[in-house]
Design a protein around this motif. Structure first.
Motif, PDB file in Angstrom:
ATOM      1  N   LYS A  67       0.856  -1.183   0.000  1.00 43.84           N
ATOM      2  CA  LYS A  67       0.000   0.000   0.000  1.00 43.84           C
ATOM      3  C   LYS A  67       0.894   1.235   0.000  1.00 43.84           C
ATOM      4  CE  LYS A  67      -3.952  -2.077   2.265  1.00 43.84           C
ATOM      5  NZ  LYS A  67      -4.839  -2.077   3.433  1.00 43.84           N
ATOM      6  N   ALA A  68       0.420   2.250  -0.690  1.00 44.94           N
ATOM      7  CA  ALA A  68       1.177   3.491  -0.777  1.00 44.94           C
ATOM      8  C   ALA A  68       1.138   4.233   0.556  1.00 44.94           C
ATOM      9  CB  ALA A  68       0.594   4.380  -1.873  1.00 44.94           C
ATOM     10  N   LYS A  69       2.153   5.024   0.785  1.00 48.51           N
ATOM     11  CA  LYS A  69       2.232   5.885   1.961  1.00 48.51           C
ATOM     12  C   LYS A  69       1.773   7.278   1.552  1.00 48.51           C
ATOM     13  CE  LYS A  69       5.814   2.990   3.753  1.00 48.51           C
ATOM     14  NZ  LYS A  69       7.211   2.660   3.739  1.00 48.51           N
ATOM     15  N   ALA A  70       1.192   8.000   2.501  1.00 49.99           N
ATOM     16  CA  ALA A  70       0.613   9.312   2.192  1.00 49.99           C
ATOM     17  C   ALA A  70       1.628  10.244   1.523  1.00 49.99           C
ATOM     18  CB  ALA A  70       0.052   9.948   3.461  1.00 49.99           C
ATOM     19  N   TYR A  71       2.867  10.219   1.966  1.00 52.05           N
ATOM     20  CA  TYR A  71       3.852  11.131   1.394  1.00 52.05           C
ATOM     21  C   TYR A  71       4.217  10.773  -0.054  1.00 52.05           C
ATOM     22  CZ  TYR A  71       7.519   7.638   2.364  1.00 52.05           C
ATOM     23  OH  TYR A  71       8.281   6.507   2.391  1.00 52.05           O
ATOM     24  N   GLU A  72       3.786   9.618  -0.552  1.00 53.08           N
ATOM     25  CA  GLU A  72       4.085   9.198  -1.921  1.00 53.08           C
ATOM     26  C   GLU A  72       3.025   9.631  -2.934  1.00 53.08           C
ATOM     27  OE1 GLU A  72       6.487   5.048  -1.324  1.00 53.08           O
ATOM     28  OE2 GLU A  72       4.331   5.006  -0.852  1.00 53.08           O
ATOM     29  N   LEU A  73       1.922  10.201  -2.463  1.00 51.76           N
ATOM     30  CA  LEU A  73       0.814  10.492  -3.373  1.00 51.76           C
ATOM     31  C   LEU A  73       1.188  11.434  -4.514  1.00 51.76           C
ATOM     32  CD1 LEU A  73      -2.210  10.577  -0.917  1.00 51.76           C
ATOM     33  CD2 LEU A  73      -1.575   8.777  -2.551  1.00 51.76           C
ATOM     34  N   ASP A  74       1.944  12.471  -4.259  1.00 58.48           N
ATOM     35  CA  ASP A  74       2.316  13.369  -5.354  1.00 58.48           C
ATOM     36  C   ASP A  74       3.150  12.642  -6.405  1.00 58.48           C
ATOM     37  OD1 ASP A  74       0.892  15.508  -4.367  1.00 58.48           O
ATOM     38  OD2 ASP A  74       2.653  16.683  -3.775  1.00 58.48           O
ATOM     39  N   VAL A  75       4.013  11.742  -5.979  1.00 62.90           N
ATOM     40  CA  VAL A  75       4.798  10.954  -6.938  1.00 62.90           C
ATOM     41  C   VAL A  75       3.855  10.065  -7.754  1.00 62.90           C
ATOM     42  CG1 VAL A  75       6.575   9.173  -7.194  1.00 62.90           C
ATOM     43  CG2 VAL A  75       6.869  10.990  -5.504  1.00 62.90           C
ATOM     44  N   ILE A  76       2.897   9.449  -7.074  1.00 61.80           N
ATOM     45  CA  ILE A  76       1.912   8.608  -7.755  1.00 61.80           C
ATOM     46  C   ILE A  76       1.143   9.427  -8.790  1.00 61.80           C
ATOM     47  CG2 ILE A  76      -0.282   7.395  -7.412  1.00 61.80           C
ATOM     48  CD1 ILE A  76       0.948   6.433  -4.686  1.00 61.80           C
ATOM     49  N   VAL A 112       1.441   0.449  -4.662  1.00 61.86           N
ATOM     50  CA  VAL A 112       2.621   0.772  -5.456  1.00 61.86           C
ATOM     51  C   VAL A 112       3.521  -0.450  -5.587  1.00 61.86           C
ATOM     52  CG1 VAL A 112       2.635   3.232  -4.883  1.00 61.86           C
ATOM     53  CG2 VAL A 112       3.891   1.621  -3.432  1.00 61.86           C
ATOM     54  N   LEU A 113       4.302  -0.433  -6.643  1.00 56.81           N
ATOM     55  CA  LEU A 113       5.369  -1.414  -6.824  1.00 56.81           C
ATOM     56  C   LEU A 113       6.666  -0.628  -6.755  1.00 56.81           C
ATOM     57  CD1 LEU A 113       5.969  -4.442  -7.532  1.00 56.81           C
ATOM     58  CD2 LEU A 113       6.340  -3.619  -9.858  1.00 56.81           C
ATOM     59  N   VAL A 114       7.530  -1.030  -5.843  1.00 57.21           N
ATOM     60  CA  VAL A 114       8.793  -0.338  -5.627  1.00 57.21           C
ATOM     61  C   VAL A 114       9.926  -1.295  -5.964  1.00 57.21           C
ATOM     62  CG1 VAL A 114      10.239   0.806  -3.901  1.00 57.21           C
ATOM     63  CG2 VAL A 114       7.757   1.083  -3.817  1.00 57.21           C
ATOM     64  N   SER A 168       5.445   1.723 -10.310  1.00 55.90           N
ATOM     65  CA  SER A 168       4.068   1.619 -10.805  1.00 55.90           C
ATOM     66  C   SER A 168       3.103   1.857  -9.663  1.00 55.90           C
ATOM     67  CB  SER A 168       3.805   0.222 -11.366  1.00 55.90           C
ATOM     68  OG  SER A 168       3.958   0.170 -12.738  1.00 55.90           O
ATOM     69  N   SER A 169       1.892   2.263 -10.032  1.00 52.32           N
ATOM     70  CA  SER A 169       0.852   2.482  -9.027  1.00 52.32           C
ATOM     71  C   SER A 169      -0.517   2.166  -9.610  1.00 52.32           C
ATOM     72  CB  SER A 169       0.885   3.928  -8.528  1.00 52.32           C
ATOM     73  OG  SER A 169       0.624   4.825  -9.590  1.00 52.32           O
ATOM     74  N   LEU A 170      -1.463   1.935  -8.727  1.00 47.90           N
ATOM     75  CA  LEU A 170      -2.864   1.766  -9.104  1.00 47.90           C
ATOM     76  C   LEU A 170      -3.718   2.032  -7.875  1.00 47.90           C
ATOM     77  CD1 LEU A 170      -3.965  -1.119  -7.795  1.00 47.90           C
ATOM     78  CD2 LEU A 170      -2.776  -2.096  -9.739  1.00 47.90           C
ATOM     79  N   ILE A 171      -5.005   2.203  -8.089  1.00 44.77           N
ATOM     80  CA  ILE A 171      -5.939   2.444  -6.988  1.00 44.77           C
ATOM     81  C   ILE A 171      -6.996   1.343  -6.993  1.00 44.77           C
ATOM     82  CG2 ILE A 171      -7.462   3.992  -8.286  1.00 44.77           C
ATOM     83  CD1 ILE A 171      -7.617   5.706  -5.650  1.00 44.77           C
ATOM     84  N   VAL A 172      -7.405   0.952  -5.791  1.00 38.78           N
ATOM     85  CA  VAL A 172      -8.429  -0.076  -5.626  1.00 38.78           C
ATOM     86  C   VAL A 172      -9.622   0.546  -4.907  1.00 38.78           C
ATOM     87  CG1 VAL A 172      -9.009  -2.278  -4.535  1.00 38.78           C
ATOM     88  CG2 VAL A 172      -6.742  -1.946  -5.539  1.00 38.78           C
ATOM     89  N   ALA A 207      -0.667   2.939 -13.650  1.00 41.31           N
ATOM     90  CA  ALA A 207       0.336   3.750 -14.333  1.00 41.31           C
ATOM     91  C   ALA A 207       1.740   3.309 -13.941  1.00 41.31           C
ATOM     92  CB  ALA A 207       0.146   5.232 -14.001  1.00 41.31           C
ATOM     93  N   THR A 208       2.656   3.484 -14.873  1.00 39.48           N
ATOM     94  CA  THR A 208       4.074   3.205 -14.644  1.00 39.48           C
ATOM     95  C   THR A 208       4.866   4.437 -15.032  1.00 39.48           C
ATOM     96  OG1 THR A 208       3.802   0.847 -15.084  1.00 39.48           O
ATOM     97  CG2 THR A 208       6.023   1.731 -15.322  1.00 39.48           C
ATOM     98  N   ASP A 209       5.898   4.726 -14.251  1.00 39.14           N
ATOM     99  CA  ASP A 209       6.771   5.850 -14.551  1.00 39.14           C
ATOM    100  C   ASP A 209       7.207   5.757 -16.012  1.00 39.14           C
ATOM    101  OD1 ASP A 209       8.286   8.121 -14.200  1.00 39.14           O
ATOM    102  OD2 ASP A 209       9.720   7.205 -12.826  1.00 39.14           O
ATOM    103  N   ASN A 210       7.175   6.875 -16.697  1.00 36.33           N
ATOM    104  CA  ASN A 210       7.384   6.921 -18.144  1.00 36.33           C
ATOM    105  C   ASN A 210       8.639   6.188 -18.606  1.00 36.33           C
ATOM    106  OD1 ASN A 210       6.628   7.647 -20.721  1.00 36.33           O
ATOM    107  ND2 ASN A 210       7.616   9.637 -20.636  1.00 36.33           N
ATOM    108  N   ASP A 211       9.757   6.380 -17.948  1.00 35.66           N
ATOM    109  CA  ASP A 211      10.982   5.748 -18.431  1.00 35.66           C
ATOM    110  C   ASP A 211      11.126   4.290 -18.004  1.00 35.66           C
ATOM    111  OD1 ASP A 211      11.443   6.597 -15.791  1.00 35.66           O
ATOM    112  OD2 ASP A 211      13.594   6.828 -16.119  1.00 35.66           O
ATOM    113  N   LEU A 212      10.120   3.755 -17.309  1.00 38.97           N
ATOM    114  CA  LEU A 212      10.144   2.347 -16.896  1.00 38.97           C
ATOM    115  C   LEU A 212       9.083   1.508 -17.611  1.00 38.97           C
ATOM    116  CD1 LEU A 212      10.626   2.821 -13.054  1.00 38.97           C
ATOM    117  CD2 LEU A 212      12.368   2.223 -14.749  1.00 38.97           C
ATOM    118  N   ARG A 213       8.319   2.124 -18.482  1.00 39.32           N
ATOM    119  CA  ARG A 213       7.243   1.413 -19.170  1.00 39.32           C
ATOM    120  C   ARG A 213       7.799   0.310 -20.066  1.00 39.32           C
ATOM    121  NH1 ARG A 213       3.705   6.876 -20.270  1.00 39.32           N
ATOM    122  NH2 ARG A 213       3.195   7.154 -18.071  1.00 39.32           N
ATOM    123  N   GLY A 214       7.025  -0.759 -20.174  1.00 36.86           N
ATOM    124  CA  GLY A 214       7.410  -1.871 -21.025  1.00 36.86           C
ATOM    125  C   GLY A 214       8.355  -2.858 -20.361  1.00 36.86           C
ATOM    126  N   GLN A 215       8.588  -2.702 -19.064  1.00 39.38           N
ATOM    127  CA  GLN A 215       9.513  -3.582 -18.355  1.00 39.38           C
ATOM    128  C   GLN A 215       8.811  -4.538 -17.386  1.00 39.38           C
ATOM    129  OE1 GLN A 215      13.055  -1.551 -16.845  1.00 39.38           O
ATOM    130  NE2 GLN A 215      12.594   0.159 -18.221  1.00 39.38           N
TER     131      GLN A 215
END
Length: 150
Positions: free
Chosen positions: A3-12, A46-48, A55-59, A77-85
């Motif tokens: 689960k994501a942490k509150a301080y990570e939301l802007d990154v998400i 999140v996937l770290v 990557s992130s998603l919401i449930v 969503a996946t960070d742009n430079d990590l897509r396709g991996q």
């Protein structure tokens, strides 16, 4: 996966900027995300990897017309430079496993705004030619109604 942490939301939120900004500036987009009741009402996962949020998603549960035991996944969503991996694949698959094994999910609905083949490889099926997809347990009796969010 966790689960994501509150301080990570802007990154998400920033991970989805290129796909969902609707012409807003980055700052306007972040404000919209921060104020979104929809985003506040779900649980972010999140996937770290190597301490980097990849990557992130919401449930969602108990909203959008989701019946008891049914969940909705959105904003994958996946960070742009990590897509396709494979990061989004691992995240969706991990959340799917957790929902079925630990939360006794009967069904998981997912909104796909990308090629449906991506989610079909993970076991989801398209519903009635829509962008809503479904993965269900054997004992789920699907009545054909699509949750409101989708």
């Amino acid at each position: 996966m966790r689960k994501a942490k509150a301080y990570e939301l802007d990154v998400i939120y920033s991970i989805g900027f290129d796909s969902w900004n609707d012409g807003l500036s980055y700052e306007e987009y972040l404000v919209d995300c921060r104020e979104s009741e929809k985003y506040k009402s779900g649980t972010w996962y999140v996937l770290v990897s190597n301490e980097r949020l990849c990557s992130s998603l919401i449930v969602y549960q108990h909203m959008f017309g989701l019946e008891d035991g049914c969940y909705g996944i959105g904003s994958v969503a996946t960070d742009n430079d990590l897509r396709g991996q494979g990061y989004a694949t691992h995240l969706v698959d991990g959340v799917r496993s957790e929902l079925f094994s630990k939360h006794n999910a009967k069904a998981i609905f997912l909104h796909s705004d990308i090629d449906h083949g991506f989610y079909r490889r993970l076991g989801f099926e398209t519903i009635s030619g829509s962008d809503c997809m479904l993965l269900s347990s054997d004992d789920f009796d699907f009545d054909g109604s699509i949750p409101d969010y989708f």
